[in-house]
Scaffold this active site. Structure first.
Site, PDB file in Angstrom:
ATOM      1  N   SER A 130     -14.068  -9.831   0.568  1.00 37.76           N
ATOM      2  CA  SER A 130     -14.278  -8.900  -0.557  1.00 37.76           C
ATOM      3  C   SER A 130     -14.690  -9.593  -1.853  1.00 37.76           C
ATOM      4  O   SER A 130     -14.933  -8.921  -2.858  1.00 37.76           O
ATOM      5  CB  SER A 130     -12.992  -8.115  -0.826  1.00 37.76           C
ATOM      6  OG  SER A 130     -12.536  -7.497   0.335  1.00 37.76           O
ATOM      7  N   CYS A 166       9.070   1.001   2.112  1.00 38.08           N
ATOM      8  CA  CYS A 166       8.804   2.377   1.657  1.00 38.08           C
ATOM      9  C   CYS A 166       9.872   3.380   2.111  1.00 38.08           C
ATOM     10  O   CYS A 166      10.346   4.210   1.314  1.00 38.08           O
ATOM     11  CB  CYS A 166       7.435   2.815   2.144  1.00 38.08           C
ATOM     12  SG  CYS A 166       7.081   2.359   3.844  1.00 38.08           S
ATOM     13  N   GLN A 215       6.932   8.596   9.855  1.00 40.59           N
ATOM     14  CA  GLN A 215       6.158   7.833   8.880  1.00 40.59           C
ATOM     15  C   GLN A 215       4.641   7.970   9.039  1.00 40.59           C
ATOM     16  O   GLN A 215       4.107   7.875  10.148  1.00 40.59           O
ATOM     17  CB  GLN A 215       6.564   6.353   8.954  1.00 40.59           C
ATOM     18  CG  GLN A 215       8.024   6.142   8.601  1.00 40.59           C
ATOM     19  CD  GLN A 215       8.478   4.692   8.589  1.00 40.59           C
ATOM     20  OE1 GLN A 215       9.573   4.385   9.014  1.00 40.59           O
ATOM     21  NE2 GLN A 215       7.658   3.772   8.092  1.00 40.59           N
ATOM     22  N   HIS A 246       5.982   9.935   3.871  1.00 46.92           N
ATOM     23  CA  HIS A 246       6.996   9.677   4.893  1.00 46.92           C
ATOM     24  C   HIS A 246       8.103  10.734   4.779  1.00 46.92           C
ATOM     25  O   HIS A 246       8.497  11.126   3.675  1.00 46.92           O
ATOM     26  CB  HIS A 246       7.668   8.313   4.663  1.00 46.92           C
ATOM     27  CG  HIS A 246       6.806   7.132   5.004  1.00 46.92           C
ATOM     28  ND1 HIS A 246       5.556   7.229   5.555  1.00 46.92           N
ATOM     29  CD2 HIS A 246       7.058   5.799   4.869  1.00 46.92           C
ATOM     30  CE1 HIS A 246       5.071   6.012   5.743  1.00 46.92           C
ATOM     31  NE2 HIS A 246       5.955   5.127   5.328  1.00 46.92           N
TER      32      HIS A 246
HETATM   33  P1  A2P Z   1      -9.601  -7.538   2.069  1.00 48.29           P
HETATM   34  O1  A2P Z   1      -9.961  -6.091   1.857  1.00 48.29           O
HETATM   35  O2  A2P Z   1     -10.587  -8.469   1.437  1.00 48.29           O
HETATM   36  O3  A2P Z   1      -9.322  -7.879   3.516  1.00 48.29           O
HETATM   37  P2  A2P Z   1      -4.395  -2.923   3.822  1.00 48.29           P
HETATM   38  O4  A2P Z   1      -2.966  -3.252   4.122  1.00 48.29           O
HETATM   39  O5  A2P Z   1      -4.531  -1.559   3.203  1.00 48.29           O
HETATM   40  O6  A2P Z   1      -5.307  -3.128   4.964  1.00 48.29           O
HETATM   41  O7  A2P Z   1      -4.845  -3.972   2.654  1.00 48.29           O
HETATM   42  C1  A2P Z   1      -4.576  -5.347   2.717  1.00 48.29           C
HETATM   43  C2  A2P Z   1      -5.070  -6.005   1.410  1.00 48.29           C
HETATM   44  O8  A2P Z   1      -4.704  -7.380   1.420  1.00 48.29           O
HETATM   45  C3  A2P Z   1      -6.586  -5.975   1.229  1.00 48.29           C
HETATM   46  O9  A2P Z   1      -6.895  -5.852  -0.135  1.00 48.29           O
HETATM   47  C4  A2P Z   1      -6.987  -7.351   1.755  1.00 48.29           C
HETATM   48  O10 A2P Z   1      -8.224  -7.811   1.254  1.00 48.29           O
HETATM   49  C5  A2P Z   1      -5.864  -8.180   1.182  1.00 48.29           C
HETATM   50  N1  A2P Z   1      -5.743  -9.477   1.849  1.00 48.29           N
HETATM   51  C6  A2P Z   1      -5.560  -9.742   3.164  1.00 48.29           C
HETATM   52  N2  A2P Z   1      -5.484 -11.071   3.397  1.00 48.29           N
HETATM   53  C7  A2P Z   1      -5.609 -11.676   2.184  1.00 48.29           C
HETATM   54  C8  A2P Z   1      -5.621 -13.034   1.737  1.00 48.29           C
HETATM   55  N3  A2P Z   1      -5.467 -14.057   2.589  1.00 48.29           N
HETATM   56  N4  A2P Z   1      -5.796 -13.285   0.420  1.00 48.29           N
HETATM   57  C9  A2P Z   1      -5.939 -12.258  -0.452  1.00 48.29           C
HETATM   58  N5  A2P Z   1      -5.943 -10.956  -0.108  1.00 48.29           N
HETATM   59  C10 A2P Z   1      -5.785 -10.666   1.198  1.00 48.29           C
END
Ligand code: A2P
Length: 340
Positions: A38, A126, A153, A234
């Protein structure tokens, strides 16, 4: 305040941004943080656009506050690094919750435990948050002996992938599976991993976190957690056995005056809490309040809340608001303002 949201592209992270804005949290600079995939993506916040960065870059930008919701391993690795750079971390993962050196906070229940020295603060699970908001005022009055809880949930608790799985199944499309089984037209009595004792980790979170937040190890809790094909919110069936006798009208009255609680309990007019109607609300809804006739001094309740809000983002922002109010969150801009 320079505020980092770690996991800003995720379901909870997105909700955190929304809640920060809604509650007018004093954000001067936002630092949206996510994974490699991202980086560079733009996130709009209060009319400004901010580029998503990696955790390392965010640390170098020296945020005052970081709200984490990017999974346990990201929290374990990065929360101490953010804290080491002078930042206060409110972490929504389960990484630090049971660490005896970290506070586990639901503001309506135990805001008093927070001190200036807390640099990593854990946001509870949660399902636990919405339950303890209702249990605390009753525990103060009647002392809880035992709680039997079954949860229903929402898929939003699992994340983006699970929401997509449910949507795909409803539209008859093939796609990536977040769960081992279909979730539409189904229930899955399995949340988080199974442990040796036959419970899931989610179930044990409810047992252990309840004791820690309520500050009382004598409360016995047993839990069954179930994933249901609901988009947001939930629900919980909660049976409570008290040490002391109670009056049902008094219970209602206590809950009607409890912070963060809304009583929806008028069965003659078909009024009871439901997840569809709890969505986008910050309160915890309780209804179906009735005596358990099978044993003395016991009560049944039905508790519903928006798991992404009070169950996650709102609770985290409320913790930050308390830190701010108690002057435990120090930003350089604050110091300048105070010096003037
Ligand atoms: P990304 O969208 O770039 O994968 P959810 O639980 O809703 O799927 O979201 C998980 C969040 O945690 C997302 O924003 C994801 O980013 C982020 N994320 C996952 N792994 C990492 C990491 N190693 N470093 C930073 N952010 C992370």
């Amino acid at each position: 305040m320079k505020v980092a949201v770690v996991g800003a592209t995720g379901l909870v992270g997105t909700k955190m941004l929304q809640v920060l804005k809604e509650r007018d949290f004093p954000v001067t600079t936002l630092i949206p943080v996510a994974s490699e995939k991202s980086v560079g993506k733009e996130i709009e916040f209060c009319g400004k656009k901010y580029k998503v960065v990696l955790p390392e870059e965010a640390i170098a930008m020296k945020p005052d506050l970081a709200l984490f919701s990017a999974g346990g391993s990201t929290s374990l690795k990065y929360a101490p690094l953010f804290a080491g750079a002078g930042c206060v971390v409110v972490d929504n993962s389960s990484a630090w919750r049971m660490d005896p050196t970290k506070k586990l906070v639901v503001p309506e229940v135990n805001a008093h435990v927070l001190t200036e020295d807390d640099k990593i603060i854990a946001n509870p699970n949660c399902s636990t948050i919405q339950m303890v908001v209702v249990l605390k005022p009753l525990h103060d009055k009647y002392k809880i002996k035992r709680v039997v809880v079954s949860t229903y949930q929402s898929v939003t608790g699992t994340g983006v992938k699970a929401v997509q799985q449910l949507k795909n199944e409803r539209e008859g499309k093939k796609g990536e599976m977040a769960y081992a089984y279909p979730i539409d037209m189904n229930l899955i009595p399995h949340i988080d991993v199974f442990l040796e004792n036959g419970y899931t980790k989610e179930e044990m979170k409810m047992v252990n976190e309840t004791k820690k937040i309520m500050g009382d190890d004598t409360i016995q809790v047993t839990s069954t957690t179930v994933r249901v094909p609901v988009m947001g919110g939930h629900s919980e069936s909660v049976n409570v056995e008290f040490e002391n006798e109670f009056d049902l009208e008094e219970v209602r009255n206590i809950l009607e005056h409890a912070p963060g609680v809304v009583v929806v309990d008028d069965v003659a007019n078909l009024k009871y809490p439901m997840p569809l109607y709890a969505q986008d609300r910050d309160e915890v809804f309780v209804g179906r309040i009735r005596r358990d006739f099978s044993i003395p001094k016991a009560l049944n309740m039905w508790i519903v809340a928006d798991n992404l809000r009070k169950g996650a983002a709102t609770n985290a922002v409320q913790i930050a608001e308390i830190l701010l109010k108690k002057n435990f969150l120090k930003s350089p801009s604050h110091d300048v303002a105070n010096a003037l």
